[in-house]
Scaffold this motif. Structure first.
Motif, PDB file in Angstrom:
ATOM      1  N   GLY A  70       0.811  -1.267  -0.021  1.00  0.00           N
ATOM      2  CA  GLY A  70      -0.094   0.200   0.009  1.00  0.00           C
ATOM      3  C   GLY A  70       0.798   1.188   0.015  1.00  0.00           C
ATOM      4  N   SER A  71       0.194   2.352   0.456  1.00  0.00           N
ATOM      5  CA  SER A  71       0.973   3.582   0.459  1.00  0.00           C
ATOM      6  C   SER A  71       0.336   4.429   1.568  1.00  0.00           C
ATOM      7  CB  SER A  71       0.790   4.417  -0.761  1.00  0.00           C
ATOM      8  OG  SER A  71      -0.507   4.921  -1.023  1.00  0.00           O
ATOM      9  N   GLY A  72       1.286   5.302   2.261  1.00  0.00           N
ATOM     10  CA  GLY A  72       0.634   6.148   3.220  1.00  0.00           C
ATOM     11  C   GLY A  72      -0.624   7.298   2.759  1.00  0.00           C
ATOM     12  N   LEU A  73      -0.419   7.905   1.752  1.00  0.00           N
ATOM     13  CA  LEU A  73      -1.284   8.892   1.341  1.00  0.00           C
ATOM     14  C   LEU A  73      -2.681   8.153   0.725  1.00  0.00           C
ATOM     15  CD1 LEU A  73       0.893  11.195  -0.639  1.00  0.00           C
ATOM     16  CD2 LEU A  73      -0.413  11.846   1.697  1.00  0.00           C
ATOM     17  N   GLN A  74      -2.671   7.124   0.555  1.00  0.00           N
ATOM     18  CA  GLN A  74      -4.106   6.311   0.201  1.00  0.00           C
ATOM     19  C   GLN A  74      -4.918   6.246   1.488  1.00  0.00           C
ATOM     20  OE1 GLN A  74      -2.244   2.238  -0.046  1.00  0.00           O
ATOM     21  NE2 GLN A  74      -4.326   1.711   0.441  1.00  0.00           N
ATOM     22  N   TYR A  75      -4.576   6.763   2.609  1.00  0.00           N
ATOM     23  CA  TYR A  75      -5.482   6.855   3.742  1.00  0.00           C
ATOM     24  C   TYR A  75      -5.898   8.230   4.082  1.00  0.00           C
ATOM     25  CZ  TYR A  75      -4.576   2.129   5.073  1.00  0.00           C
ATOM     26  OH  TYR A  75      -4.569   0.732   4.979  1.00  0.00           O
ATOM     27  N   ARG A  76      -5.472   9.335   3.235  1.00  0.00           N
ATOM     28  CA  ARG A  76      -5.643  10.759   3.453  1.00  0.00           C
ATOM     29  C   ARG A  76      -7.044  10.913   2.748  1.00  0.00           C
ATOM     30  NH1 ARG A  76      -3.854  16.682   1.913  1.00  0.00           N
ATOM     31  NH2 ARG A  76      -4.417  17.530   3.969  1.00  0.00           N
ATOM     32  N   SER A  77      -8.141  10.398   3.167  1.00  0.00           N
ATOM     33  CA  SER A  77      -9.440  10.458   2.661  1.00  0.00           C
ATOM     34  C   SER A  77     -10.416  10.625   3.644  1.00  0.00           C
ATOM     35  CB  SER A  77      -9.478   8.932   1.692  1.00  0.00           C
ATOM     36  OG  SER A  77     -10.965   8.992   1.097  1.00  0.00           O
ATOM     37  N   ASN A  78     -11.690  10.857   3.009  1.00  0.00           N
ATOM     38  CA  ASN A  78     -13.024  11.028   4.033  1.00  0.00           C
ATOM     39  C   ASN A  78     -12.643  11.738   5.417  1.00  0.00           C
ATOM     40  OD1 ASN A  78     -14.154   9.484   2.238  1.00  0.00           O
ATOM     41  ND2 ASN A  78     -13.438   7.528   3.111  1.00  0.00           N
ATOM     42  N   THR A  79     -13.107  11.269   6.591  1.00  0.00           N
ATOM     43  CA  THR A  79     -12.957  12.124   7.564  1.00  0.00           C
ATOM     44  C   THR A  79     -11.684  11.984   8.238  1.00  0.00           C
ATOM     45  OG1 THR A  79     -13.781  10.191   8.869  1.00  0.00           O
ATOM     46  CG2 THR A  79     -15.295  11.673   8.137  1.00  0.00           C
ATOM     47  N   GLU A  85      -7.634  15.171  11.089  1.00  0.00           N
ATOM     48  CA  GLU A  85      -6.629  16.279  10.841  1.00  0.00           C
ATOM     49  C   GLU A  85      -6.982  17.767  11.526  1.00  0.00           C
ATOM     50  OE1 GLU A  85      -5.536  17.059   6.819  1.00  0.00           O
ATOM     51  OE2 GLU A  85      -4.669  14.907   6.378  1.00  0.00           O
ATOM     52  N   LYS A  86      -8.212  17.891  11.801  1.00  0.00           N
ATOM     53  CA  LYS A  86      -8.539  19.085  12.446  1.00  0.00           C
ATOM     54  C   LYS A  86      -8.172  18.907  13.798  1.00  0.00           C
ATOM     55  CE  LYS A  86     -12.567  20.682   9.569  1.00  0.00           C
ATOM     56  NZ  LYS A  86     -13.993  20.801   9.427  1.00  0.00           N
ATOM     57  N   ASN A  87      -8.331  17.753  14.294  1.00  0.00           N
ATOM     58  CA  ASN A  87      -7.933  17.599  15.700  1.00  0.00           C
ATOM     59  C   ASN A  87      -6.642  17.506  16.295  1.00  0.00           C
ATOM     60  OD1 ASN A  87      -9.502  16.501  18.723  1.00  0.00           O
ATOM     61  ND2 ASN A  87      -7.763  14.913  17.922  1.00  0.00           N
ATOM     62  N   ASN A  88      -5.623  16.815  15.313  1.00  0.00           N
ATOM     63  CA  ASN A  88      -4.357  16.599  15.536  1.00  0.00           C
ATOM     64  C   ASN A  88      -3.667  16.574  14.145  1.00  0.00           C
ATOM     65  OD1 ASN A  88      -5.924  13.869  16.330  1.00  0.00           O
ATOM     66  ND2 ASN A  88      -4.176  13.455  14.962  1.00  0.00           N
ATOM     67  N   ALA A  89      -2.277  16.557  14.211  1.00  0.00           N
ATOM     68  CA  ALA A  89      -1.536  16.241  13.022  1.00  0.00           C
ATOM     69  C   ALA A  89      -1.708  14.751  12.703  1.00  0.00           C
ATOM     70  CB  ALA A  89      -0.093  16.659  13.317  1.00  0.00           C
ATOM     71  N   VAL A  90      -1.747  14.485  11.279  1.00  0.00           N
ATOM     72  CA  VAL A  90      -1.575  12.891  10.794  1.00  0.00           C
ATOM     73  C   VAL A  90      -0.444  12.779  10.199  1.00  0.00           C
ATOM     74  CG1 VAL A  90      -2.904  10.960   9.519  1.00  0.00           C
ATOM     75  CG2 VAL A  90      -4.342  13.053  10.645  1.00  0.00           C
ATOM     76  N   VAL A  91       0.239  11.680  10.300  1.00  0.00           N
ATOM     77  CA  VAL A  91       1.572  11.352   9.515  1.00  0.00           C
ATOM     78  C   VAL A  91       1.389   9.964   8.662  1.00  0.00           C
ATOM     79  CG1 VAL A  91       3.882  10.720   9.712  1.00  0.00           C
ATOM     80  CG2 VAL A  91       2.740  12.200  11.526  1.00  0.00           C
ATOM     81  N   TYR A  92       1.272  10.511   7.253  1.00  0.00           N
ATOM     82  CA  TYR A  92       1.137   9.350   6.411  1.00  0.00           C
ATOM     83  C   TYR A  92       2.532   8.863   5.731  1.00  0.00           C
ATOM     84  CZ  TYR A  92      -3.429  11.676   6.318  1.00  0.00           C
ATOM     85  OH  TYR A  92      -4.718  12.259   6.658  1.00  0.00           O
ATOM     86  N   PHE A  93       2.733   7.762   6.248  1.00  0.00           N
ATOM     87  CA  PHE A  93       4.323   7.250   6.231  1.00  0.00           C
ATOM     88  C   PHE A  93       4.330   6.104   4.910  1.00  0.00           C
ATOM     89  CE2 PHE A  93       7.499   4.209   7.521  1.00  0.00           C
ATOM     90  CZ  PHE A  93       8.755   5.112   7.337  1.00  0.00           C
ATOM     91  N   ASP A  94       5.278   6.229   3.952  1.00  0.00           N
ATOM     92  CA  ASP A  94       5.689   5.328   3.153  1.00  0.00           C
ATOM     93  C   ASP A  94       6.631   4.325   3.601  1.00  0.00           C
ATOM     94  OD1 ASP A  94       3.693   6.419   1.201  1.00  0.00           O
ATOM     95  OD2 ASP A  94       5.163   7.210  -0.168  1.00  0.00           O
ATOM     96  N   GLY A  97      10.227   0.299   0.841  1.00  0.00           N
ATOM     97  CA  GLY A  97       9.853  -0.428  -0.275  1.00  0.00           C
ATOM     98  C   GLY A  97       8.670  -0.177  -0.919  1.00  0.00           C
ATOM     99  N   HIS A  98       7.934   0.852  -0.306  1.00  0.00           N
ATOM    100  CA  HIS A  98       6.630   1.169  -0.966  1.00  0.00           C
ATOM    101  C   HIS A  98       6.413   2.608  -1.641  1.00  0.00           C
ATOM    102  CE1 HIS A  98       5.775  -1.996   1.861  1.00  0.00           C
ATOM    103  NE2 HIS A  98       4.614  -2.158   1.479  1.00  0.00           N
ATOM    104  N   ASN A  99       5.662   2.813  -2.492  1.00  0.00           N
ATOM    105  CA  ASN A  99       5.287   3.958  -3.049  1.00  0.00           C
ATOM    106  C   ASN A  99       6.884   4.811  -3.208  1.00  0.00           C
ATOM    107  OD1 ASN A  99       3.552   5.700  -4.345  1.00  0.00           O
ATOM    108  ND2 ASN A  99       3.276   6.981  -2.288  1.00  0.00           N
ATOM    109  N   ASN A 100       6.785   6.064  -2.664  1.00  0.00           N
ATOM    110  CA  ASN A 100       7.796   6.980  -2.756  1.00  0.00           C
ATOM    111  C   ASN A 100       8.971   6.652  -2.046  1.00  0.00           C
ATOM    112  OD1 ASN A 100       6.730   8.788  -5.027  1.00  0.00           O
ATOM    113  ND2 ASN A 100       5.261   9.503  -3.388  1.00  0.00           N
ATOM    114  N   ALA A 101       9.045   5.821  -1.320  1.00  0.00           N
ATOM    115  CA  ALA A 101      10.366   5.269  -0.739  1.00  0.00           C
ATOM    116  C   ALA A 101      11.362   5.139  -1.606  1.00  0.00           C
ATOM    117  CB  ALA A 101      10.018   4.095   0.473  1.00  0.00           C
TER     118      ALA A 101
END
Length: 350
Positions: A70-79, A85-94, A97-101
């Protein structure tokens, strides 16, 4: 397509002579509305972490994506994007061996153990960058649950809480769980008159599958589990899967995900036997962090037996459990409002 990084300054740090990390960031960081990319360098891999959201309280939710592949940014969706993200910072990590790594390392330097060390390195660089008083919450979905469990068993002292979303703490236990769950759900749906022919074929598959957990037989049951969830959605047993990325969907990440998926799956699944050899069930009692277990009632990909097993065996005195009644494997995409409420409530209470 090469991703454009807005960062201007490189910070190189050596942590305990083991973790080497570098971060690219703007000098004028607006911590109330973070839009940052940092890179973690560890054992010849350079792995991006995309940080978005409200960092005013220095609370960071690190999401470990599913897969492998998978990839980290695929979770930056919906709520997750609009509410968490309004409540706290979210870290989307690759992950390695995945995506942009990136990196120049051998197959021997790709393992669950090393990838768990990568997560600890990520946690340390976040604290180095934003302050040692930063609070880190770890959330693992599916395969991310395997990696998250392995991470916490190495070092849970830098984290404030564990959010287990349909996590696979025992990949090798999936094979037998698939046979039981597919058999149960197929009989239930046949009794309800839902897609009877389809579920009868599923029963035939389960009854005739070879008893030995080979990569080929595992693949057949895993495919049947994904297809079964699609059939449950079609018959309105679960809510429709929706993914709303907003206006800034990362247009470059999907092709890379597909290309890298084959490589990482070949190493972890074929050559290392992830789903035949790895299990952390007997070590779950060592996880003493505040924890919450979140699962879809109709999860066929990681059956709910894993949810009950995780909750029962966590060694924490502060643990919670919640089942999403209209979801399967991805409640963040089928019951997104309720999902964000549960995550935010857990984070804020700890």
């Amino acid at each position: 397509m090469e991703r454009i990084v807005k960062s201007k300054i490189k910070i190189v740090a050596i942590i305990l002579l083991v973790f080497t990390v570098f971060s690219c960031a703007k000098e004028d960081v607006n911590i109330n509305s973070l839009d940052e990319t940092i890179f973690v360098r560890h054992k010849k891999a350079d792995m991006p972490a995309y940080i978005h959201g409200n960092g005013s309280d220095k609370v960071f939710l690190i999401i470990l994506h599913g897969g492998p592949g998978g990839s980290g940014l695929q979770y930056r969706s919906n709520t997750i994007r609009t509410e968490i993200e309004k409540n706290n910072a979210v870290v989307y990590f690759d992950q390695r061996g995945h995506n942009n790594a990136q990196g120049n390392y051998s197959e021997k330097e790709v393992s669950v153990d090393i990838m768990a060390e990568d997560i600890i390195a990520l946690g340390r660089v976040i604290k180095a960058k934003f302050g040692d008083d930063s609070k880190l919450f770890l959330m693992g979905h599916s395969w991310g649950g395997t990696l998250g469990t392995a991470t916490l068993l190495k070092n849970q002292s830098i984290f404030s809480g564990w959010i287990d979303v349909a996590g696979v703490h025992s990949p090798k236990g999936l094979y037998d769980a698939y046979k039981i769950t597919l058999n149960t759900v197929a009989n239930e749906q046949i009794a309800l008159g839902n897609s009877v022919d389809y579920w009868r074929n599923t029963l035939d598959l389960v009854q005739n599958i070879e008893p030995t957990n080979t990569l080929e037989s595992f693949g057949k049951l895993n495919t049947a589990s994904h297809e079964g969830e699609a059939k449950l959605e079609e018959d309105k047993v679960i809510n429709d899967f929706k993914a709303d990325y907003g206006d800034d969907v990362p247009s470059d990440h999907l092709p890379k995900v597909r290309w890298n998926s084959n490589k990482i799956q070949d190493i972890l699944m074929k050559k290392q036997g992830l789903f035949q050899n790895v299990s952390y069930t007997n070590q779950l009692s060592k996880i003493t962090l505040p924890s919450i277990v979140l699962w879809g009632k109709y999860d066929l990909v990681v059956p709910t037996t894993f949810a009950y097993e995780a909750f029962d065996n966590f060694g924490s005195n502060d643990k919670q459990f919640f089942i999403f009644e209209k979801s399967a494997h991805s409640p963040m995409s089928t019951e997104p409002k309720l999902f964000s409420e549960k995550v935010i409530e857990f984070i804020n209470s700890h």
